[in-house]
Design a protein around this motif. Structure first.
Motif, PDB file in Angstrom:
ATOM      1  N   VAL A  80       0.840  -1.194   0.000  1.00  0.00           N
ATOM      2  CA  VAL A  80       0.000   0.000   0.000  1.00  0.00           C
ATOM      3  C   VAL A  80       0.880   1.252   0.000  1.00  0.00           C
ATOM      4  O   VAL A  80       1.918   1.297   0.657  1.00  0.00           O
ATOM      5  CB  VAL A  80      -0.948   0.038   1.224  1.00  0.00           C
ATOM      6  N   ASP A  81       0.473   2.232  -0.769  1.00  0.00           N
ATOM      7  CA  ASP A  81       1.083   3.556  -0.747  1.00  0.00           C
ATOM      8  C   ASP A  81       0.096   4.496  -0.075  1.00  0.00           C
ATOM      9  O   ASP A  81      -1.105   4.445  -0.362  1.00  0.00           O
ATOM     10  CB  ASP A  81       1.364   4.065  -2.166  1.00  0.00           C
ATOM     11  N   THR A  82       0.601   5.368   0.802  1.00  0.00           N
ATOM     12  CA  THR A  82      -0.272   6.274   1.541  1.00  0.00           C
ATOM     13  C   THR A  82       0.219   7.704   1.421  1.00  0.00           C
ATOM     14  O   THR A  82       1.407   7.974   1.601  1.00  0.00           O
ATOM     15  CB  THR A  82      -0.326   5.879   3.030  1.00  0.00           C
ATOM     16  N   SER A  83      -0.677   8.606   1.093  1.00  0.00           N
ATOM     17  CA  SER A  83      -0.354  10.030   0.986  1.00  0.00           C
ATOM     18  C   SER A  83      -1.266  10.826   1.908  1.00  0.00           C
ATOM     19  O   SER A  83      -2.441  10.484   2.085  1.00  0.00           O
ATOM     20  CB  SER A  83      -0.536  10.525  -0.457  1.00  0.00           C
ATOM     21  N   VAL A  95      -6.453  11.361   3.597  1.00  0.00           N
ATOM     22  CA  VAL A  95      -5.561  10.226   3.389  1.00  0.00           C
ATOM     23  C   VAL A  95      -5.922   9.523   2.084  1.00  0.00           C
ATOM     24  O   VAL A  95      -7.079   9.143   1.878  1.00  0.00           O
ATOM     25  CB  VAL A  95      -5.658   9.213   4.551  1.00  0.00           C
ATOM     26  N   VAL A  96      -4.928   9.390   1.201  1.00  0.00           N
ATOM     27  CA  VAL A  96      -5.110   8.647  -0.048  1.00  0.00           C
ATOM     28  C   VAL A  96      -4.374   7.321   0.080  1.00  0.00           C
ATOM     29  O   VAL A  96      -3.174   7.296   0.364  1.00  0.00           O
ATOM     30  CB  VAL A  96      -4.585   9.426  -1.261  1.00  0.00           C
ATOM     31  N   VAL A  97      -5.077   6.235  -0.108  1.00  0.00           N
ATOM     32  CA  VAL A  97      -4.494   4.895   0.013  1.00  0.00           C
ATOM     33  C   VAL A  97      -4.600   4.185  -1.330  1.00  0.00           C
ATOM     34  O   VAL A  97      -5.697   4.054  -1.893  1.00  0.00           O
ATOM     35  CB  VAL A  97      -5.202   4.064   1.098  1.00  0.00           C
ATOM     36  N   ASN A  98      -3.447   3.747  -1.860  1.00  0.00           N
ATOM     37  CA  ASN A  98      -3.410   2.951  -3.084  1.00  0.00           C
ATOM     38  C   ASN A  98      -3.023   1.520  -2.723  1.00  0.00           C
ATOM     39  O   ASN A  98      -1.985   1.291  -2.109  1.00  0.00           O
ATOM     40  CB  ASN A  98      -2.395   3.516  -4.076  1.00  0.00           C
ATOM     41  N   PRO A 129      -8.189  -2.275 -12.807  1.00  0.00           N
ATOM     42  CA  PRO A 129      -6.815  -2.700 -13.060  1.00  0.00           C
ATOM     43  C   PRO A 129      -5.859  -1.524 -13.223  1.00  0.00           C
ATOM     44  O   PRO A 129      -6.118  -0.604 -14.007  1.00  0.00           O
ATOM     45  CB  PRO A 129      -6.928  -3.510 -14.364  1.00  0.00           C
ATOM     46  N   ALA A 130      -4.781  -1.541 -12.445  1.00  0.00           N
ATOM     47  CA  ALA A 130      -3.681  -0.566 -12.533  1.00  0.00           C
ATOM     48  C   ALA A 130      -4.088   0.863 -12.201  1.00  0.00           C
ATOM     49  O   ALA A 130      -3.403   1.807 -12.587  1.00  0.00           O
ATOM     50  CB  ALA A 130      -3.021  -0.625 -13.913  1.00  0.00           C
ATOM     51  N   VAL A 131      -5.173   1.049 -11.489  1.00  0.00           N
ATOM     52  CA  VAL A 131      -5.582   2.393 -11.096  1.00  0.00           C
ATOM     53  C   VAL A 131      -4.669   2.922  -9.994  1.00  0.00           C
ATOM     54  O   VAL A 131      -4.180   2.160  -9.158  1.00  0.00           O
ATOM     55  CB  VAL A 131      -7.058   2.388 -10.633  1.00  0.00           C
ATOM     56  N   TYR A 132      -4.389   4.254 -10.016  1.00  0.00           N
ATOM     57  CA  TYR A 132      -3.509   4.867  -9.018  1.00  0.00           C
ATOM     58  C   TYR A 132      -3.873   6.338  -8.902  1.00  0.00           C
ATOM     59  O   TYR A 132      -4.145   7.006  -9.902  1.00  0.00           O
ATOM     60  CB  TYR A 132      -2.034   4.739  -9.428  1.00  0.00           C
TER      61      TYR A 132
END
Length: 204
Positions: A80-83, A95-98, A129-132
């Motif tokens: 997970v990536d978090t911004s 908070v944005v969580v990918n 699929p592959a959304v970010y």
């Protein structure tokens, strides 16, 4: 993959330099001036951190498929990536969580959480699929690939870059850009073939 994927809905810098040996002249003997911070200065508070995995697992808006596939890749490291940043104008950071896959880091879902007292509310979700998604100067920018009929997962035909802006109660589309990718690079053609071989030079 057939069809076109639909829209479902993280700094340290150092400066090292030098000129080697001195060219000429004695070393400078000027007094060193030290900067003293002003007493009235304030330091911005650090962003409040959250447990992104717990947010995802406890969120009823996240699909069961994403929850079941969200497992540690190495030990307790989750994909997970978090911004953190300002998106909705609330009192705290949003908070944005990918969420991605472990093997190839392909996005499977992106979510935005807005602080609401002692909890966080899901105000945006996209599972494709592959959304970010990422925060860009107060806007939410989501990127997702577009696949043609014979496109392999690694080589989409293009991408959609969609900019969302908070309207007070929800995110609405502010701008949308479509990019078509060249099919002559990357070693893949429209039907999965390779690039043509270069023409040999003429004989002398």
């Amino acid at each position: 993959m057939a069809g076109v994927a639909a829209v479902g809905l993280l700094v340290v810098a150092c400066d090292a330099g030098g000129t080697g040996a001195r060219d000429a002249g004695p070393a400078r003997t000027d007094p060193v001036v030290r900067a003293t911070p002003s007493e009235g200065g304030t330091t911005p508070p650090a962003a409040k951190r959250v447990d992104p995995v717990a947010l995802i697992q406890d969120d009823p808006k996240v699909s069961d498929t994403v929850k079941q596939d969200l497992r540690p890749c190495v030990r307790d490291e989750y994909p997970v990536d978090t911004s953190y940043g300002k998106l909705t104008g609330g009192p705290g950071n949003d908070v944005v969580v990918n969420v991605m896959t472990c093997g190839d880091a392909v996005g499977v879902g992106t979510y935005v959480y807005r602080e609401d007292g002692d909890r966080y509310e899901n105000v945006f979700a996209a599972e494709a699929p592959a959304v970010y998604a990422e925060i860009d100067r107060g806007d939410l920018v989501l990127t997702k690939p577009v696949y043609g009929k014979n496109d392999p997962m690694a080589y989409p035909s293009g991408e959609e870059v969609i900019t969302y802006r908070w309207s007070g109660t929800k995110f609405t589309v502010h701008d949308q850009v479509h990019n078509d990718f060249s099919r002559s690079v990357g070693g893949e053609g429209d039907a999965g073939g390779t690039e043509p071989l270069p023409t040999p030079p003429p004989e002398s």
